[in-house]
Design an enzyme around this catalytic site. Structure first.
Site, PDB file in Angstrom:
ATOM      1  N   THR A  48      35.134  77.086  55.740  1.00  0.00           N
ATOM      2  CA  THR A  48      35.837  77.635  54.591  1.00  0.00           C
ATOM      3  C   THR A  48      34.834  78.584  53.956  1.00  0.00           C
ATOM      4  O   THR A  48      33.649  78.472  54.207  1.00  0.00           O
ATOM      5  CB  THR A  48      36.195  76.482  53.630  1.00  0.00           C
ATOM      6  OG1 THR A  48      37.193  75.666  54.215  1.00  0.00           O
ATOM      7  CG2 THR A  48      36.673  76.967  52.284  1.00  0.00           C
ATOM      8  N   ARG A 106      50.310  72.833  57.528  1.00  0.00           N
ATOM      9  CA  ARG A 106      49.295  71.991  56.896  1.00  0.00           C
ATOM     10  C   ARG A 106      48.539  72.794  55.828  1.00  0.00           C
ATOM     11  O   ARG A 106      48.094  73.896  56.066  1.00  0.00           O
ATOM     12  CB  ARG A 106      48.304  71.480  57.937  1.00  0.00           C
ATOM     13  CG  ARG A 106      47.169  70.615  57.357  1.00  0.00           C
ATOM     14  CD  ARG A 106      45.923  71.422  57.085  1.00  0.00           C
ATOM     15  NE  ARG A 106      44.767  70.587  56.752  1.00  0.00           N
ATOM     16  CZ  ARG A 106      43.579  71.077  56.428  1.00  0.00           C
ATOM     17  NH1 ARG A 106      43.380  72.379  56.394  1.00  0.00           N
ATOM     18  NH2 ARG A 106      42.577  70.278  56.135  1.00  0.00           N
ATOM     19  N   VAL A 107      48.391  72.201  54.653  1.00  0.00           N
ATOM     20  CA  VAL A 107      47.620  72.798  53.574  1.00  0.00           C
ATOM     21  C   VAL A 107      46.421  71.907  53.301  1.00  0.00           C
ATOM     22  O   VAL A 107      46.567  70.686  53.171  1.00  0.00           O
ATOM     23  CB  VAL A 107      48.486  72.948  52.301  1.00  0.00           C
ATOM     24  CG1 VAL A 107      47.661  73.499  51.143  1.00  0.00           C
ATOM     25  CG2 VAL A 107      49.681  73.853  52.589  1.00  0.00           C
ATOM     26  N   GLY A 108      45.252  72.502  53.245  1.00  0.00           N
ATOM     27  CA  GLY A 108      44.028  71.749  52.975  1.00  0.00           C
ATOM     28  C   GLY A 108      43.685  71.740  51.497  1.00  0.00           C
ATOM     29  O   GLY A 108      44.532  72.015  50.642  1.00  0.00           O
ATOM     30  N   ASP A 109      42.434  71.411  51.197  1.00  0.00           N
ATOM     31  CA  ASP A 109      42.035  71.288  49.792  1.00  0.00           C
ATOM     32  C   ASP A 109      41.766  72.633  49.125  1.00  0.00           C
ATOM     33  O   ASP A 109      41.887  72.752  47.898  1.00  0.00           O
ATOM     34  CB  ASP A 109      40.795  70.400  49.678  1.00  0.00           C
ATOM     35  CG  ASP A 109      39.596  70.966  50.435  1.00  0.00           C
ATOM     36  OD1 ASP A 109      39.785  71.443  51.579  1.00  0.00           O
ATOM     37  OD2 ASP A 109      38.475  70.940  49.905  1.00  0.00           O
ATOM     38  N   THR A 156      34.056  72.649  50.793  1.00  0.00           N
ATOM     39  CA  THR A 156      34.311  72.896  52.217  1.00  0.00           C
ATOM     40  C   THR A 156      34.086  71.592  52.962  1.00  0.00           C
ATOM     41  O   THR A 156      33.170  70.849  52.637  1.00  0.00           O
ATOM     42  CB  THR A 156      33.380  73.985  52.771  1.00  0.00           C
ATOM     43  OG1 THR A 156      33.400  73.920  54.214  1.00  0.00           O
ATOM     44  CG2 THR A 156      31.937  73.826  52.324  1.00  0.00           C
ATOM     45  N   GLY A 157      34.937  71.328  53.941  1.00  0.00           N
ATOM     46  CA  GLY A 157      34.760  70.093  54.698  1.00  0.00           C
ATOM     47  C   GLY A 157      36.068  69.567  55.230  1.00  0.00           C
ATOM     48  O   GLY A 157      37.020  70.337  55.416  1.00  0.00           O
ATOM     49  N   THR A 158      36.131  68.268  55.476  1.00  0.00           N
ATOM     50  CA  THR A 158      37.351  67.645  55.977  1.00  0.00           C
ATOM     51  C   THR A 158      38.329  67.555  54.805  1.00  0.00           C
ATOM     52  O   THR A 158      38.314  66.617  54.016  1.00  0.00           O
ATOM     53  CB  THR A 158      37.038  66.248  56.547  1.00  0.00           C
ATOM     54  OG1 THR A 158      36.373  65.470  55.553  1.00  0.00           O
ATOM     55  CG2 THR A 158      36.121  66.360  57.760  1.00  0.00           C
ATOM     56  N   GLY A 159      39.191  68.576  54.726  1.00  0.00           N
ATOM     57  CA  GLY A 159      39.964  68.842  53.525  1.00  0.00           C
ATOM     58  C   GLY A 159      40.761  67.675  52.981  1.00  0.00           C
ATOM     59  O   GLY A 159      40.862  67.500  51.760  1.00  0.00           O
TER      60      GLY A 159
END
Lengths: 292, 292
Positions: free
Chosen positions: A153, A181-184, A204-207
């Site tokens: 990200t 799919r929507v992440g954080d 940033t990371g595993t959302g």
């Protein structure tokens, strides 16, 4: 002369071996992004403009998973998310699951400034952004053939000379994700948050873990009600994510100008510029900031 | 025998004059929804099942702005959002901007339990849900011709006999919204949050303000770090929303079984059932709970 400060990140993750040439490319692009923001802040511009410019620069660069370099979903299609938040007004804008916009971060700005809404998704988001002048691209614009498992990200946080904080984040999300799919990143409080009373954060990371822990806002909460320092708050939220099985990193600035860039993954691309004239970069987790 | 408790809401808003027959209808539907949840909780079922059942019942009823009674966007199309969160595991699932699913809350459960993701939107969300058995409906299923300005929503929070909290929220969003607009309901921390350490929350109101204040999670934060009571925390967040120009309400339960149902709008449809066998409803802001 009043102080300003900007941090950017280009994603946290495994980051395998980098050749000297690759490492040089990453540092150069991070520096270029942070220089865009620095030029705005140094001439008295707003933090919101600075974070937008830095993220736009990273979206234009194919090295990072956002904009041009976005990874692909399970169907091989790019779907991007982005958000901006202004800490002075707590106005925010975001787009998610957009496929054809050159700069999702600019579309997020349009949502914040030209609509009564905060989050627009998919076709509706694209139509709105294009009707307000956003630039559309064809699928060939996106360079990535990447189908790995990393979730990078890009993001930026800034403090301007007026004392206003802002944050922006943009991503292509998880490679191989389900369509829609929507992440954080585009979710206010999860991947992006700014509030002049406390801090500006981009993660940033595993959302999914950052959504479930409401990570960015939880730093604000730990400062405001828990009376923790910015670094303690950032460490706690990354520990909480780790306890749920997640990994990643974040950049954050508080209203006093304290800065943190932390990750639990082996590395996080990051850079910083400030009114003292220095531009610093770092890649590996324990690497000190270096002038490069 | 251990204690259980469930609250539901059917949206906060202006709520004009209601005829005795209308008022009776609303109270009856609220009671039916809460009875669905009560039956599950009374037989030792999980709070996550209870909130899902209550919200599903409200989605099936055309009186409320969720599922069948969803309002329409600027193009006259129904686009719905929903979320669920389990306070024990902090697992969560949500869908947004879905047009053809009969029960968005069931799709949210599928995202939580059958995907690695938390939030799926638009066509991708529908395709995923249908591939896992979700029921699709044609546009004629939706009964609303409503184009007003109110933003209702339905939601439920519950505490089961094992001490587990859960929350669920579902909505048709703001009437006349831009296509692709996502409100606070499906956003974990904004409109929906559950955490066994603190509370379960479902909100309703001018969604954008609830996103910008990360309303549901901010109650958690005020309990956990601010050491406020549930009612003080709920009042503070509604005041913060009011200060930004927003309005609405929320229902919340804490781990000790304290319950609040507060709104800044003239009314909020709400009902409560508990292990003491009582079923209570209320509509107007200052109205005490009544057995009806």
């Amino acid at each position: 002369m009043k102080r300003w400060l900007v941090l950017v990140h280009g994603g946290a993750g495994e980051i395998g071996e980098l050749s000297p040439a690759q490492e040089h490319s990453y540092r150069r692009q991070l520096r270029r992004a942070v220089e865009q923001a620095a030029a705005i802040l140094d001439s008295g511009g707003r933090s919101l403009e600075a974070v937008t410019a830095a993220v736009q620069a990273l979206e234009e660069c194919a090295l990072f998973n956002a904009g041009r370099g976005s990874v692909r979903n399970r169907q091989g299609i790019v779907e991007m998310d982005a958000a901006v938040m202004d800490g002075a007004s707590r106005r925010a804008g975001a787009v998610a699951a957009v496929r054809s916009l050159r700069n999702p971060v600019l579309a997020a700005r349009l949502v914040a400034e030209r609509s009564p809404h905060v989050l627009l998704v998919a076709d509706g988001a694209e139509a709105f952004a294009v009707s307000h002048g956003a630039v559309r691209v064809t699928p060939e614009y996106f360079t990535s053939s990447y189908f790995g498992s990393a979730e990078d990200t890009v993001g930026a946080v800034a403090l301007d000379v007026e004392g206003n904080l802002a944050a922006a984040t943009s991503t292509g999300g998880t490679a191989g994700k389900l369509p829609g799919r929507v992440g954080d990143s585009p979710l206010i409080g999860a991947g992006t948050y700014a509030d002049n009373r406390s801090c500006a954060v981009s993660t940033t990371g595993t959302g999914e873990h950052f959504i479930r822990t409401v990570a960015a806002y939880s730093i604000h909460a730990r400062l405001l009600w828990g009376r923790l320092s910015l670094e303690e708050a950032a460490r706690q939220v990354l520990q909480e994510i780790d306890a749920l099985g997640g990994t990643g990193g974040l950049i954050a600035l508080d209203a006093a100008g304290n800065a943190v860039a932390l990750c639990t993954s082996p590395g996080m691309y990051r850079a910083m510029a400030s009114s003292d004239g220095r531009i610093l970069t770092a890649i590996w987790r324990e690497e000190p900031w270096q002038e490069s």
